[in-house]
Design an enzyme around this catalytic site. Sequence first.
Site, PDB file in Angstrom:
ATOM      1  N   HIS A 235     -10.709  -0.426 -65.428  1.00 55.58           N
ATOM      2  CA  HIS A 235     -10.112  -0.695 -64.103  1.00 55.58           C
ATOM      3  C   HIS A 235      -8.866   0.147 -63.899  1.00 55.58           C
ATOM      4  CE1 HIS A 235      -8.220  -3.053 -60.817  1.00 55.58           C
ATOM      5  NE2 HIS A 235      -9.470  -3.330 -60.513  1.00 55.58           N
ATOM      6  N   PHE A 236      -8.963   1.218 -63.496  1.00 49.61           N
ATOM      7  CA  PHE A 236     -10.042   2.194 -63.332  1.00 49.61           C
ATOM      8  C   PHE A 236      -9.773   3.288 -64.353  1.00 49.61           C
ATOM      9  CE2 PHE A 236      -9.397   0.293 -59.151  1.00 49.61           C
ATOM     10  CZ  PHE A 236     -10.669  -0.120 -58.836  1.00 49.61           C
TER      11      PHE A 236
END
Length: 145
Positions: free
Chosen positions: A41-42
């Site tokens: 993420h991410f």
Amino acid sequence: MKLSLPHKKPILFVDSHHIVNEEDITAKYAVPVDHPVLKGHFPHFRIWPGIHLIEGMSQTAGLHAMHLASEKLSEPGTKYVTMLSTVDKVKFRRPVMPGAKLKYFATLYKKKHNHIFYKCTVYSSTVRVAEAVIGLTAVNMGIQQ
């Protein structure tokens, strides 16, 4: 009575807390740079998930609710836990990066039956990054269904 959450790492998002008074609590959390969620993420722009900010607000409010109910919690055989029941008026104002030092503020503003509501705000340093109204309800874990 020392209050602690039933949560464990990696879902525990409060490192320390301070009960200010019968309406207010503050809590702190240092976002780990190596937290497992950050791998996905991410991957190209690591950012602390908004849902984890909400959970941190909920945990902070939950600690205050436990403080208010501490007399009942100390009774033998009592097994209450506060659970998230509503999340309203959520705003994410700034991204939170790994390594951030978060400070949570929660203020009790309404009680209705067995529900309790808090206005919560999250800061990273002096910058407001998120806010929400968190609703909690107490559940007696001793009741078998």
